[in-house]
Design a protein around this motif. Structure first.
Motif, PDB file in Angstrom:
ATOM      1  N   MET A   1       0.784  -1.128   0.065  1.00  0.00           N
ATOM      2  CA  MET A   1      -0.105  -0.016  -0.056  1.00  0.00           C
ATOM      3  C   MET A   1       0.967   1.358  -0.105  1.00  0.00           C
ATOM      4  O   MET A   1       1.831   1.356   0.782  1.00  0.00           O
ATOM      5  CB  MET A   1      -0.961   0.167   1.234  1.00  0.00           C
ATOM      6  CG  MET A   1      -1.822   1.023   1.263  1.00  0.00           C
ATOM      7  SD  MET A   1      -3.022   1.163   2.854  1.00  0.00           S
ATOM      8  CE  MET A   1      -3.904  -0.189   2.572  1.00  0.00           C
ATOM      9  N   LYS A   2       0.385   2.328  -0.826  1.00  0.00           N
ATOM     10  CA  LYS A   2       1.263   3.412  -1.025  1.00  0.00           C
ATOM     11  C   LYS A   2       0.787   4.430   0.013  1.00  0.00           C
ATOM     12  O   LYS A   2      -0.433   4.403   0.643  1.00  0.00           O
ATOM     13  CB  LYS A   2       1.032   3.922  -2.342  1.00  0.00           C
ATOM     14  CG  LYS A   2       1.896   3.139  -3.335  1.00  0.00           C
ATOM     15  CD  LYS A   2       1.473   3.640  -4.946  1.00  0.00           C
ATOM     16  CE  LYS A   2       2.429   2.507  -5.964  1.00  0.00           C
ATOM     17  NZ  LYS A   2       1.818   1.188  -5.716  1.00  0.00           N
ATOM     18  N   CYS A   3       1.539   5.493   0.144  1.00  0.00           N
ATOM     19  CA  CYS A   3       1.073   6.628   1.160  1.00  0.00           C
ATOM     20  C   CYS A   3       1.691   8.015   0.754  1.00  0.00           C
ATOM     21  O   CYS A   3       2.696   7.993   0.030  1.00  0.00           O
ATOM     22  CB  CYS A   3       1.406   6.230   2.555  1.00  0.00           C
ATOM     23  SG  CYS A   3       3.074   6.660   3.370  1.00  0.00           S
ATOM     24  N   GLU A   4       0.975   8.904   1.097  1.00  0.00           N
ATOM     25  CA  GLU A   4       1.243  10.325   0.920  1.00  0.00           C
ATOM     26  C   GLU A   4       0.864  11.109   2.142  1.00  0.00           C
ATOM     27  O   GLU A   4      -0.304  11.005   2.807  1.00  0.00           O
ATOM     28  CB  GLU A   4       0.439  10.932  -0.417  1.00  0.00           C
ATOM     29  CG  GLU A   4       0.904  12.442  -0.507  1.00  0.00           C
ATOM     30  CD  GLU A   4       0.078  12.787  -1.753  1.00  0.00           C
ATOM     31  OE1 GLU A   4       0.519  12.952  -2.682  1.00  0.00           O
ATOM     32  OE2 GLU A   4      -1.324  12.945  -1.435  1.00  0.00           O
ATOM     33  N   ILE A   5       1.759  11.806   2.775  1.00  0.00           N
ATOM     34  CA  ILE A   5       1.617  12.587   4.117  1.00  0.00           C
ATOM     35  C   ILE A   5       1.782  13.896   3.875  1.00  0.00           C
ATOM     36  O   ILE A   5       3.022  14.399   3.765  1.00  0.00           O
ATOM     37  CB  ILE A   5       2.338  11.823   5.360  1.00  0.00           C
ATOM     38  CG1 ILE A   5       2.242  10.451   5.404  1.00  0.00           C
ATOM     39  CG2 ILE A   5       2.150  12.613   6.634  1.00  0.00           C
ATOM     40  CD1 ILE A   5       3.245   9.626   6.213  1.00  0.00           C
ATOM     41  N   GLU A   6       0.812  14.595   4.185  1.00  0.00           N
ATOM     42  CA  GLU A   6       0.831  16.072   3.998  1.00  0.00           C
ATOM     43  C   GLU A   6       0.583  16.954   5.389  1.00  0.00           C
ATOM     44  O   GLU A   6      -0.074  16.543   6.064  1.00  0.00           O
ATOM     45  CB  GLU A   6      -0.203  16.759   2.865  1.00  0.00           C
ATOM     46  CG  GLU A   6       0.038  16.361   1.873  1.00  0.00           C
ATOM     47  CD  GLU A   6      -1.254  17.042   1.021  1.00  0.00           C
ATOM     48  OE1 GLU A   6      -1.032  18.064   0.442  1.00  0.00           O
ATOM     49  OE2 GLU A   6      -2.339  16.313   0.575  1.00  0.00           O
ATOM     50  N   VAL A  22      -3.442  12.349   5.385  1.00  0.00           N
ATOM     51  CA  VAL A  22      -2.734  10.993   5.027  1.00  0.00           C
ATOM     52  C   VAL A  22      -3.742  10.499   3.491  1.00  0.00           C
ATOM     53  O   VAL A  22      -4.998  10.310   3.883  1.00  0.00           O
ATOM     54  CB  VAL A  22      -2.578  10.176   5.937  1.00  0.00           C
ATOM     55  CG1 VAL A  22      -1.872   8.749   5.516  1.00  0.00           C
ATOM     56  CG2 VAL A  22      -2.006  10.695   7.222  1.00  0.00           C
ATOM     57  N   ARG A  23      -3.129  10.412   2.444  1.00  0.00           N
ATOM     58  CA  ARG A  23      -3.663   9.626   1.295  1.00  0.00           C
ATOM     59  C   ARG A  23      -2.832   8.086   1.490  1.00  0.00           C
ATOM     60  O   ARG A  23      -1.796   7.871   1.564  1.00  0.00           O
ATOM     61  CB  ARG A  23      -3.247  10.402   0.090  1.00  0.00           C
ATOM     62  CG  ARG A  23      -4.011   9.528  -1.188  1.00  0.00           C
ATOM     63  CD  ARG A  23      -4.122  10.232  -2.330  1.00  0.00           C
ATOM     64  NE  ARG A  23      -3.100  11.035  -2.850  1.00  0.00           N
ATOM     65  CZ  ARG A  23      -2.807  11.328  -4.100  1.00  0.00           C
ATOM     66  NH1 ARG A  23      -3.652  10.999  -4.942  1.00  0.00           N
ATOM     67  NH2 ARG A  23      -1.832  11.801  -4.655  1.00  0.00           N
ATOM     68  N   TYR A  24      -3.875   6.948   1.405  1.00  0.00           N
ATOM     69  CA  TYR A  24      -3.305   5.732   1.404  1.00  0.00           C
ATOM     70  C   TYR A  24      -4.167   4.758   0.252  1.00  0.00           C
ATOM     71  O   TYR A  24      -5.361   5.122   0.105  1.00  0.00           O
ATOM     72  CB  TYR A  24      -3.486   5.134   2.854  1.00  0.00           C
ATOM     73  CG  TYR A  24      -4.937   5.160   3.230  1.00  0.00           C
ATOM     74  CD1 TYR A  24      -5.778   3.938   3.076  1.00  0.00           C
ATOM     75  CD2 TYR A  24      -5.442   5.966   4.079  1.00  0.00           C
ATOM     76  CE1 TYR A  24      -7.006   3.849   3.539  1.00  0.00           C
ATOM     77  CE2 TYR A  24      -6.510   6.435   4.755  1.00  0.00           C
ATOM     78  CZ  TYR A  24      -7.399   5.347   4.460  1.00  0.00           C
ATOM     79  OH  TYR A  24      -8.739   5.157   4.879  1.00  0.00           O
ATOM     80  N   GLY A  25      -3.326   3.937  -0.056  1.00  0.00           N
ATOM     81  CA  GLY A  25      -4.127   2.774  -1.238  1.00  0.00           C
ATOM     82  C   GLY A  25      -3.161   2.873  -2.538  1.00  0.00           C
ATOM     83  O   GLY A  25      -1.924   3.026  -2.515  1.00  0.00           O
ATOM     84  N   TYR A 233       0.767   3.562  14.155  1.00  0.00           N
ATOM     85  CA  TYR A 233       1.618   2.934  13.329  1.00  0.00           C
ATOM     86  C   TYR A 233       1.097   2.341  12.221  1.00  0.00           C
ATOM     87  O   TYR A 233       0.221   1.731  12.171  1.00  0.00           O
ATOM     88  CB  TYR A 233       2.016   1.754  14.115  1.00  0.00           C
ATOM     89  CG  TYR A 233       3.365   0.863  13.616  1.00  0.00           C
ATOM     90  CD1 TYR A 233       4.591   1.004  14.287  1.00  0.00           C
ATOM     91  CD2 TYR A 233       3.084   0.171  12.496  1.00  0.00           C
ATOM     92  CE1 TYR A 233       5.664   0.194  13.888  1.00  0.00           C
ATOM     93  CE2 TYR A 233       4.092  -0.594  12.097  1.00  0.00           C
ATOM     94  CZ  TYR A 233       5.250  -0.818  12.634  1.00  0.00           C
ATOM     95  OH  TYR A 233       6.307  -1.377  12.121  1.00  0.00           O
ATOM     96  N   GLY A 234       1.462   3.159  11.087  1.00  0.00           N
ATOM     97  CA  GLY A 234       1.210   2.725   9.665  1.00  0.00           C
ATOM     98  C   GLY A 234       1.986   1.830   9.013  1.00  0.00           C
ATOM     99  O   GLY A 234       3.360   1.767   9.022  1.00  0.00           O
ATOM    100  N   SER A 235       1.350   0.851   8.300  1.00  0.00           N
ATOM    101  CA  SER A 235       2.148  -0.261   7.446  1.00  0.00           C
ATOM    102  C   SER A 235       2.059   0.077   5.978  1.00  0.00           C
ATOM    103  O   SER A 235       0.920  -0.027   5.599  1.00  0.00           O
ATOM    104  CB  SER A 235       1.648  -1.647   7.890  1.00  0.00           C
ATOM    105  OG  SER A 235       1.631  -1.874   9.272  1.00  0.00           O
ATOM    106  N   PHE A 236       3.153   0.371   5.507  1.00  0.00           N
ATOM    107  CA  PHE A 236       3.248   0.704   3.915  1.00  0.00           C
ATOM    108  C   PHE A 236       4.237  -0.012   3.346  1.00  0.00           C
ATOM    109  O   PHE A 236       5.308  -0.494   3.860  1.00  0.00           O
ATOM    110  CB  PHE A 236       3.087   2.295   3.927  1.00  0.00           C
ATOM    111  CG  PHE A 236       1.924   2.937   4.402  1.00  0.00           C
ATOM    112  CD1 PHE A 236       0.861   2.965   3.672  1.00  0.00           C
ATOM    113  CD2 PHE A 236       2.080   3.705   5.638  1.00  0.00           C
ATOM    114  CE1 PHE A 236      -0.257   3.780   4.272  1.00  0.00           C
ATOM    115  CE2 PHE A 236       1.071   4.405   6.261  1.00  0.00           C
ATOM    116  CZ  PHE A 236      -0.158   4.455   5.507  1.00  0.00           C
ATOM    117  N   GLU A 237       4.089  -0.087   1.863  1.00  0.00           N
ATOM    118  CA  GLU A 237       5.079  -0.815   1.096  1.00  0.00           C
ATOM    119  C   GLU A 237       6.584  -0.299   1.247  1.00  0.00           C
ATOM    120  O   GLU A 237       7.610  -0.779   1.165  1.00  0.00           O
ATOM    121  CB  GLU A 237       4.584  -1.016  -0.174  1.00  0.00           C
ATOM    122  CG  GLU A 237       4.462   0.083  -1.139  1.00  0.00           C
ATOM    123  CD  GLU A 237       3.890   0.046  -2.481  1.00  0.00           C
ATOM    124  OE1 GLU A 237       4.434   0.655  -3.439  1.00  0.00           O
ATOM    125  OE2 GLU A 237       2.944  -0.514  -2.487  1.00  0.00           O
TER     126      GLU A 237
END
Length: 369
Positions: A1-6, A22-25, A233-237
């Protein structure tokens, strides 16, 4: 899963705050999450930003209020009026008060009496709840172990929160003996404490620091309200993400314990939020070693991005002594300081965002007073 954190730029002078989108997916199938809403004036900026970047039909899957302080909560009122929100995550002091009633000094409080007292003190949270109910938003309590999209709540646990609540600055006097007996006493800051802190900040002195001479100390104390901050705690690729709110050493230690219990690896983060606008009361060498890993040799390449929300004209935050500590452990330090910042981990680049300037290692830092 991708993420973007502003990280939205929040506050002026000494009035810092937090608002994180946070944008995720995946680029063609993603969810949006807002963590905190900053000051009242921040709400309009968040709404405009969301509509401009994600169309007028934008929906927030999750909104998380890390804790009830105004610099995190106030802007959420505008967001809830203007943007559809499916799930709202926050702690509601008066709805959780019955489990803490015996920990208040005045034993005459009835459940209703204590709830009314707390509701009067947390008017912003009450407004947020009313707006959420009117919009049909689902309410959740973010305690350790809960899942919020791609994030797991690490802290606080329900047990920790019920001991912290009587110690908040705006709640009635706590039964210190009962709370100390459980090993959960943090204490309230008095008006005199805050006055002394402000006076010390005005006479700040400086001292030398080297890579091999870390002056940050263990033992810093922050408020019980800050320690109740939701730690995520976020789990991302591209690696785990840690969002800390205003948590201090207690809250971060509880978070580390929860990560261990849940089998979530520490010391491998791709992104970390520096807590409480870079305050030195919130971190120390021991908890940073545990979360981020030991100090690295000078000149080592950064291993993770470390973002801190602080106004451009705040003379006291972020503390250089804290930024240096994160840098020693592999952080690439990015501060908002009046500018929105974006950490992109897999999504296409966004207009208006270029590479963020990394803050340097500082050879002079704040002296403890």
């Amino acid at each position: 899963m991708k993420c973007e954190i502003e990280f939205m730029a929040v506050g002026e002078a000494a009035k810092a705050g937090d608002a994180i989108i946070v944008r995720y997916g995946e680029p063609d199938a993603f969810g949006l999450m807002l963590v905190d809403g900053g000051h009242a004036s921040t709400g309009d900026r968040i709404v405009s930003h969301l509509r401009r970047n994600f169309t007028s039909r934008v929906v927030l899957e999750h909104v998380v209020l890390t804790h009830s302080d105004g610099d995190h909560a106030s802007g959420l009122r505008t967001v809830l009026r203007e943007i559809p929100v499916r799930n709202l995550w926050l702690h509601v002091p008066w709805l959780l008060a019955e489990q803490s009633r015996h920990l208040f000094l005045d034993k005459r409080f009835s459940q209703e009496g204590l709830q009314n007292k707390l509701m009067a003190e947390y008017g912003i949270v009450a407004e947020i709840l009313d707006l959420a109910a009117a919009a049909g938003c689902k309410l959740h309590y973010p305690f350790a172990g809960e899942r919020i999209g791609p994030f797991t709540v690490l802290s606080p646990s329900f047990e920790a929160y019920r001991y912290l609540l009587p110690q908040f600055d705006r709640t009635p006097a706590a039964d210190q003996a009962a709370i100390e007996q459980a090993g959960m006493w943090i204490g309230k800051r008095t008006v005199l404490d805050r006055m002394l802190e402000a006076a010390r900040a005005k006479v700040q002195s400086w001292t030398e620091e080297r890579w091999d001479l870390e002056r940050l100390r263990d033992g810093g104390l922050t408020s019980a309200s800050n320690e109740s901050s939701v730690v995520l705690y976020g789990s991302f690729e591209k690696g785990p993400v840690l969002l800390t709110g205003d948590a201090g050493i207690r809250g971060l230690t509880w978070a580390a314990n929860a990560a261990d219990a849940l089998g979530l690896p520490l010391q491998s983060f791709s992104f970390v939020q520096i807590p409480h606008h870079g305050s030195r009361r919130n971190v120390g060498p021991t908890i940073l070693d545990r979360l981020l890993g030991p100090k690295r040799p000078q000149g080592s390449a950064p291993r993770f991005s470390a973002y801190v929300s602080a106004p451009a004209d705040d003379a006291d935050h972020p503390r250089r002594i804290v930024l240096n500590a994160f840098k020693r452990r592999g952080g690439k330090i990015i501060a908002t300081q009046g500018v929105d910042r974006c950490h992109n981990a897999g999504f296409p680049g966004r207009a208006g965002y270029g590479p963020s300037e990394e803050l340097p290692f500082f050879t002079t830092v704040e002296e403890y007073t």
